[in-house]
Design an enzyme around this catalytic site. Sequence first.
Site, PDB file in Angstrom:
ATOM      1  CD  GLU A   1      25.230 -16.467  52.627  1.00 27.84           C
ATOM      2  OE1 GLU A   1      24.781 -15.372  52.993  1.00 27.84           O
ATOM      3  OE2 GLU A   1      24.486 -17.419  52.312  1.00 27.84           O
TER       4      GLU A   1
ATOM      5  CG  ASN B   1      30.648 -25.205  56.424  1.00 19.61           C
ATOM      6  OD1 ASN B   1      29.532 -25.394  55.951  1.00 19.61           O
ATOM      7  ND2 ASN B   1      31.432 -24.222  56.015  1.00 19.61           N
TER       8      ASN B   1
ATOM      9  CG  ASN C   1      24.811 -37.985  46.421  1.00 22.55           C
ATOM     10  OD1 ASN C   1      24.011 -38.910  46.595  1.00 22.55           O
ATOM     11  ND2 ASN C   1      24.437 -36.804  45.982  1.00 22.55           N
ATOM     12  CB  ALA C   2      29.821 -42.585  48.395  1.00 27.28           C
TER      13      ALA C   2
ATOM     14  CE  LYS D   1      37.556 -11.299  42.645  1.00 25.04           C
ATOM     15  NZ  LYS D   1      37.521 -12.014  43.892  1.00 25.04           N
TER      16      LYS D   1
ATOM     17  CB  THR E   1      33.582 -18.742  57.593  1.00 26.05           C
ATOM     18  OG1 THR E   1      32.486 -18.890  56.693  1.00 26.05           O
ATOM     19  CG2 THR E   1      33.574 -19.869  58.613  1.00 26.05           C
TER      20      THR E   1
ATOM     21  CB  CYS F   1      33.403 -23.850  52.845  1.00 20.27           C
ATOM     22  SG  CYS F   1      33.095 -22.197  52.191  1.00 20.27           S
TER      23      CYS F   1
HETATM   24  P1  NAD Z   1      36.829 -14.747  47.834  1.00 18.84           P
HETATM   25  O1  NAD Z   1      38.286 -14.923  47.967  1.00 18.84           O
HETATM   26  O2  NAD Z   1      36.104 -15.256  46.628  1.00 18.84           O
HETATM   27  O3  NAD Z   1      36.474 -13.184  47.941  1.00 18.84           O
HETATM   28  C1  NAD Z   1      37.018 -12.318  48.902  1.00 18.84           C
HETATM   29  C2  NAD Z   1      37.168 -10.944  48.251  1.00 18.84           C
HETATM   30  O4  NAD Z   1      37.514  -9.980  49.233  1.00 18.84           O
HETATM   31  C3  NAD Z   1      38.264 -10.885  47.184  1.00 18.84           C
HETATM   32  O5  NAD Z   1      37.718 -10.464  45.958  1.00 18.84           O
HETATM   33  C4  NAD Z   1      39.257  -9.849  47.738  1.00 18.84           C
HETATM   34  O6  NAD Z   1      39.857  -9.084  46.712  1.00 18.84           O
HETATM   35  C5  NAD Z   1      38.366  -9.020  48.627  1.00 18.84           C
HETATM   36  N1  NAD Z   1      39.053  -8.280  49.692  1.00 18.84           N
HETATM   37  C6  NAD Z   1      39.972  -8.742  50.580  1.00 18.84           C
HETATM   38  N2  NAD Z   1      40.334  -7.741  51.412  1.00 18.84           N
HETATM   39  C7  NAD Z   1      39.624  -6.648  51.056  1.00 18.84           C
HETATM   40  C8  NAD Z   1      39.555  -5.308  51.551  1.00 18.84           C
HETATM   41  N3  NAD Z   1      40.280  -4.891  52.599  1.00 18.84           N
HETATM   42  N4  NAD Z   1      38.741  -4.438  50.930  1.00 18.84           N
HETATM   43  C9  NAD Z   1      37.991  -4.819  49.882  1.00 18.84           C
HETATM   44  N5  NAD Z   1      38.009  -6.079  49.375  1.00 18.84           N
HETATM   45  C10 NAD Z   1      38.815  -6.983  49.967  1.00 18.84           C
HETATM   46  O7  NAD Z   1      36.191 -15.368  49.149  1.00 18.84           O
HETATM   47  P2  NAD Z   1      34.743 -16.025  49.342  1.00 18.84           P
HETATM   48  O8  NAD Z   1      34.757 -17.405  48.809  1.00 18.84           O
HETATM   49  O9  NAD Z   1      33.721 -15.061  48.919  1.00 18.84           O
HETATM   50  O10 NAD Z   1      34.716 -16.149  50.916  1.00 18.84           O
HETATM   51  C11 NAD Z   1      34.561 -15.012  51.746  1.00 18.84           C
HETATM   52  C12 NAD Z   1      34.235 -15.506  53.154  1.00 18.84           C
HETATM   53  O11 NAD Z   1      32.963 -16.150  53.139  1.00 18.84           O
HETATM   54  C13 NAD Z   1      35.210 -16.518  53.721  1.00 18.84           C
HETATM   55  O12 NAD Z   1      35.308 -16.312  55.106  1.00 18.84           O
HETATM   56  C14 NAD Z   1      34.548 -17.849  53.427  1.00 18.84           C
HETATM   57  O13 NAD Z   1      34.937 -18.850  54.335  1.00 18.84           O
HETATM   58  C15 NAD Z   1      33.094 -17.493  53.635  1.00 18.84           C
HETATM   59  N6  NAD Z   1      32.146 -18.341  52.888  1.00 18.84           N
HETATM   60  C16 NAD Z   1      32.414 -18.740  51.609  1.00 18.84           C
HETATM   61  C17 NAD Z   1      31.475 -19.517  50.926  1.00 18.84           C
HETATM   62  C18 NAD Z   1      31.747 -19.992  49.520  1.00 18.84           C
HETATM   63  O14 NAD Z   1      31.000 -20.848  49.046  1.00 18.84           O
HETATM   64  N7  NAD Z   1      32.754 -19.500  48.821  1.00 18.84           N
HETATM   65  C19 NAD Z   1      30.269 -19.869  51.523  1.00 18.84           C
HETATM   66  C20 NAD Z   1      30.017 -19.420  52.823  1.00 18.84           C
HETATM   67  C21 NAD Z   1      30.971 -18.658  53.496  1.00 18.84           C
HETATM   68  C1  UDX Z   2      29.610 -25.704  51.503  1.00 18.91           C
HETATM   69  C2  UDX Z   2      28.319 -25.732  52.337  1.00 18.91           C
HETATM   70  O1  UDX Z   2      27.396 -26.685  51.778  1.00 18.91           O
HETATM   71  C3  UDX Z   2      27.694 -24.352  52.368  1.00 18.91           C
HETATM   72  O2  UDX Z   2      26.554 -24.362  53.215  1.00 18.91           O
HETATM   73  C4  UDX Z   2      28.723 -23.370  52.893  1.00 18.91           C
HETATM   74  O3  UDX Z   2      28.200 -22.058  52.908  1.00 18.91           O
HETATM   75  C5  UDX Z   2      29.984 -23.403  52.056  1.00 18.91           C
HETATM   76  O4  UDX Z   2      30.490 -24.744  52.023  1.00 18.91           O
HETATM   77  P1  UDX Z   2      30.213 -25.697  48.908  1.00 18.91           P
HETATM   78  O5  UDX Z   2      31.619 -25.863  49.372  1.00 18.91           O
HETATM   79  O6  UDX Z   2      29.892 -24.666  47.898  1.00 18.91           O
HETATM   80  O7  UDX Z   2      29.249 -25.397  50.164  1.00 18.91           O
HETATM   81  O8  UDX Z   2      29.739 -27.087  48.285  1.00 18.91           O
HETATM   82  P2  UDX Z   2      28.909 -28.374  48.776  1.00 18.91           P
HETATM   83  O9  UDX Z   2      27.810 -28.592  47.841  1.00 18.91           O
HETATM   84  O10 UDX Z   2      28.585 -28.300  50.201  1.00 18.91           O
HETATM   85  O11 UDX Z   2      29.993 -29.526  48.532  1.00 18.91           O
HETATM   86  C6  UDX Z   2      31.188 -29.583  49.301  1.00 18.91           C
HETATM   87  C7  UDX Z   2      31.976 -30.812  48.922  1.00 18.91           C
HETATM   88  O12 UDX Z   2      31.279 -31.986  49.335  1.00 18.91           O
HETATM   89  C8  UDX Z   2      32.202 -30.969  47.422  1.00 18.91           C
HETATM   90  O13 UDX Z   2      33.522 -31.430  47.192  1.00 18.91           O
HETATM   91  C9  UDX Z   2      31.181 -32.017  47.000  1.00 18.91           C
HETATM   92  O14 UDX Z   2      31.567 -32.747  45.882  1.00 18.91           O
HETATM   93  C10 UDX Z   2      31.148 -32.876  48.246  1.00 18.91           C
HETATM   94  N1  UDX Z   2      29.876 -33.616  48.376  1.00 18.91           N
HETATM   95  C11 UDX Z   2      28.718 -32.957  48.646  1.00 18.91           C
HETATM   96  C12 UDX Z   2      29.876 -34.988  48.222  1.00 18.91           C
HETATM   97  O15 UDX Z   2      30.927 -35.612  47.984  1.00 18.91           O
HETATM   98  N2  UDX Z   2      28.690 -35.674  48.367  1.00 18.91           N
HETATM   99  C13 UDX Z   2      27.519 -35.043  48.673  1.00 18.91           C
HETATM  100  O16 UDX Z   2      26.504 -35.734  48.830  1.00 18.91           O
HETATM  101  C14 UDX Z   2      27.533 -33.634  48.805  1.00 18.91           C
END
Ligand code: NAD
Ligand code: UDX
Length: 438
Positions: free
Chosen positions: A150, A210, A253-254, A35, A121, A262
């Site tokens: 976040e 969420n 949006n249905a 990565k 999270t 998440c």
């Molecule tokens: P991700 O799987 O995309 O990324 C996590 C990264 O951490 C990976 O690249 C992994 O290799 C790395 N990692 C794991 N252990 C490690 C270590 N010991 N040292 C260094 N790197 C390490 O995950 P993500 O989607 O970014 O989610 C991260 C967190 O944020 C989760 O708790 C998730 O629920 C939360 N979150 C995600 C989103 C989203 O939209 N994806 C939004 C808000 C919050």
């Molecule tokens: C979500 C939260 O919105 C964000 O704040 C949090 O940090 C991470 O989780 P994300 O999962 O990236 O973000 O996508 P989001 O746009 O929230 O959509 C989540 C799911 O709901 C998707 O499957 C989307 O298609 C669905 N959705 C969303 C609907 O079906 N209708 C809507 O009106 C909105």
Amino acid sequence: MRLSVIGAGYVGLVSGACFAELGHSVLCIDNNPAKIDAIRSGQMPIYEPGLDALVARNVAAGRLTFATGIDAAISDSAAVFIAVGTPSRFDGRAELTFVHAAVEACAPFLKAGAVVVNKSTVPIGTGDRVEEILATVRPELAVSVASNPEFLREGAAISDFMEPDRIVVGVEDDNARAVAEAIYAPLTAKGAPLLFTRRRTSEMIKYAANSFLATKLGFINEIADLCEHVGADVAEVAVGIGLDSRIGRKFLNAGPGFGGSCFPKDALALLNTANDVGAQMPILERVIHANDLRKRNIGRKILKALGGSVRGATIGVLGLAFKPETDDMREAPSIDIVASLDYWGAAIRAYDPAAMEQAKPKLPASVVYCDDPYACAEGADAIAIVTEWNEFRTLDLARLKAVMRRPVIVDMRNVLSAAEVEAQGFQYDSVGRPGREA
Ligand code: NAD
Ligand code: UDX
């Protein structure tokens, strides 16, 4: 300020690059060398609009650097953000191994006064556990532990980070508060609300947000199903109720059910937290169950559109990612829909602008991947729009119809107009809107 971010996934990489854009000097660490190599060579590991340019700009400016290991390079950081994954465990609880390992790994290198900030999270009380780990590894060191959940959405991650509705920081001491204020000063100066709470409250805010949004979606999907029975239009219902500022138009949006990395996992983790402390969350429990059922059953719309059977039919699936502008396939409704169609004996052709490589391990091997919507429609008995990518809003319907075996569209995201599609001679079905059969 000097900051470190551990984990360069969706959250870590976007946050790290955005912190650098705000003027901080950021070290982004991921223990996956492939990565980091890819990022260093300008290849983003995720599809996120604008991320490559943001990273390139800040690397060139010398504000953003990358590493594969946690070592003394973090020792001048005022704050170390933990942004590693917290996926669902087999029992639905959040897996905290990665968080704990990251904290243990960084503990030996922290300077006095550093703030360890949980951006992942994590279940309520995780900050306390992080504090215990730090106290065990570095009993002599005065450090703070904060929670800074976040809220970014995939596909809109950069603007969500740079123009947040709010920034939430959970702290237990003044040092953590002062450091957080300084880190986010460039955003608060532009009007972003910065809400300080105690740490456990901040951890709860993320899960509550969420789970609430998931509930909103579950509810509008339920209304959509009822609309189909009573001849009402859920899209207009969403406008009509959304104009009430107490309800709001967003997230109404249905569709085929919510997916992504998440909502499903966080709702389940919160329910398990409730179960663990002997509390009940019957509403959330139903939301999770109803969404699982919805994703498994929504494929029946296609079955119904084709008269009760798809055996021997070819179905073109437009959109595989769990939502547009991402290549993320985690918990995508397309997985259940394609699995059902395959089980019922349909041949499946599929197209997604970004997620086809990520889809392959999650879908049956028999799926044929196509280069564009028209190739996907070739010989199809029906087209199912499963993800609302913008390019599906402006399909050339005549061209589509010319290559299909039967002109049937099942629009699971309500992106097309029934009148226009039917005027082109298609049989059209959508979600919660009156069609020919309503
Ligand atoms: P991700 O799987 O995309 O990324 C996590 C990264 O951490 C990976 O690249 C992994 O290799 C790395 N990692 C794991 N252990 C490690 C270590 N010991 N040292 C260094 N790197 C390490 O995950 P993500 O989607 O970014 O989610 C991260 C967190 O944020 C989760 O708790 C998730 O629920 C939360 N979150 C995600 C989103 C989203 O939209 N994806 C939004 C808000 C919050
Ligand atoms: C979500 C939260 O919105 C964000 O704040 C949090 O940090 C991470 O989780 P994300 O999962 O990236 O973000 O996508 P989001 O746009 O929230 O959509 C989540 C799911 O709901 C998707 O499957 C989307 O298609 C669905 N959705 C969303 C609907 O079906 N209708 C809507 O009106 C909105």
